[in-house]
Design an enzyme around this catalytic site. Sequence first.
Site, short mmCIF file in Angstrom:
data_model
loop_
_atom_site.label_atom_id
_atom_site.label_comp_id
_atom_site.label_asym_id
_atom_site.label_seq_id
_atom_site.Cartn_x
_atom_site.Cartn_y
_atom_site.Cartn_z
N GLU A 174 -5.80 -12.48 -3.35
CA GLU A 174 -5.36 -11.52 -4.37
C GLU A 174 -3.89 -11.12 -4.23
O GLU A 174 -3.57 -9.94 -3.99
CB GLU A 174 -6.25 -10.28 -4.33
N GLU B 110 -15.33 -13.58 -4.46
CA GLU B 110 -15.73 -12.18 -4.33
C GLU B 110 -16.34 -11.73 -5.65
O GLU B 110 -15.77 -11.97 -6.71
CB GLU B 110 -14.56 -11.24 -4.01
#
Length: 453
Positions: A166, A360
């Site tokens: 991320e 995720e």
Amino acid sequence: MSGLRFPEGFRWGAATASYQIEGAATEDGRTPSIWDTYARTPGRVFQGHSGDVACDHYHRYRDDVALMKQLGLGTYRFSVAWPRIKPDGSGPANTRGLDFYDRLVDELLDKGIDPMVTLYHWDLPQVLEDRGGWTNRDTAYYLADLAAATIGRLGDRVRTWTTLNEPWCSAFLGYGSGDHAPGRQDPAAALSAVHHLLLGHGLAVQALRAGGAREVSLTLNLACVRPVDPNDAHDLAAVRHIDGLHNRIFLDSTLRGGYPQDMRALFARFGVDRQILAGDEAVIASPIDLLGVNFYQPSRVRAGVGVDCGPANPGSEGCAYVQQDLPVTAMGWPVDATALYELLMRLATDYPGTPLMITENGAAYDDVLDGGRVADHDRIAYLDGHLRAVHAALSEGADMRGYLAWSLLDNYEWAYGYGKRFGIVHVDYDTQRRTPKDSARWFAGVIGRNGLG
């Protein structure tokens, strides 16, 4: 819909991150990360919580791996702690730090679990932040050095390597809004961090290839950004800008060979274009084998006068996020699994030939441990709905390779401290007792069937 089955070889597992679970913050040569510093800054983290102990995974990893085996996990995605392996940020590797991951990988393989290593999940050594952090081009090269040291020790046993987790959060929350470490608030710094994170990704890909990596990936938290009025040109322009910041600035640079023109113009507006040197975009576009997709919630955007989408979205004047009439998690995040389906189909269409994996996906809820049980029905419904969205995308041609739940354990949830629980396993932070929630048992059944009942 019932009886949905996933393809043979579909990878099932769960994910964690080093600072969120390891603890042992000062053991075996580890030095402070930016999150250690941030957590000690008054007012930054809920109740001043830190990751000093977290889930004490550093000492309890064998029990945690046994729990993974009990749940039937086939893949475990974890990150290495940069300040554990390179306490000074660069220079020689710390053998004691690498020893821990050596033991962890061996334990996983002994239990038949495939280790998936992420090099950077936000815990930059503080010594590197003191030199400018991700606004300093040198940090990109130090990430490549970390990659070389880590694969040099673990590469004979680890198949899948991820460079970054991320980078949107690292750059825009860390340097733009200040909601994450290191807590800076500067749009130019945020965009500088974007470029250097991506350059570090490309350099790390090259270092991993040189070390013999069999599968190299990048994990992005991508957004399904929808307009309030799909027929309004101003709303569509607002969506395009936010989509550029969340998605295309990362996807086009890594998968299409260069930054999109509107994001190039944004770099120039904030004076960051001069940091993009000749050859950088070719490095950033070093080929990967797998794109990790982290997904939690949809976004809805409108145009307006005198509004913006906040400091985490540079150049977003005239755009605004809109509250959605949807159920929400304990984080206040709206729940809509159709947005994941839309995102996956968009990736399959716009970036064909890119294998995808959900690295995720999960939700925080206000879990209650009662009589040794956590009846987290909302989390089960969330996971079930999003898995059905993955299956629908797969059925329509998206190249889906696996699904990893976030998270294996309740853990340190960054600026929320220990106030939010994402785990499928409950952790009592006073005793470190682990209790599989109903969602863990449900997920074990999904894995056992390779599908949804």
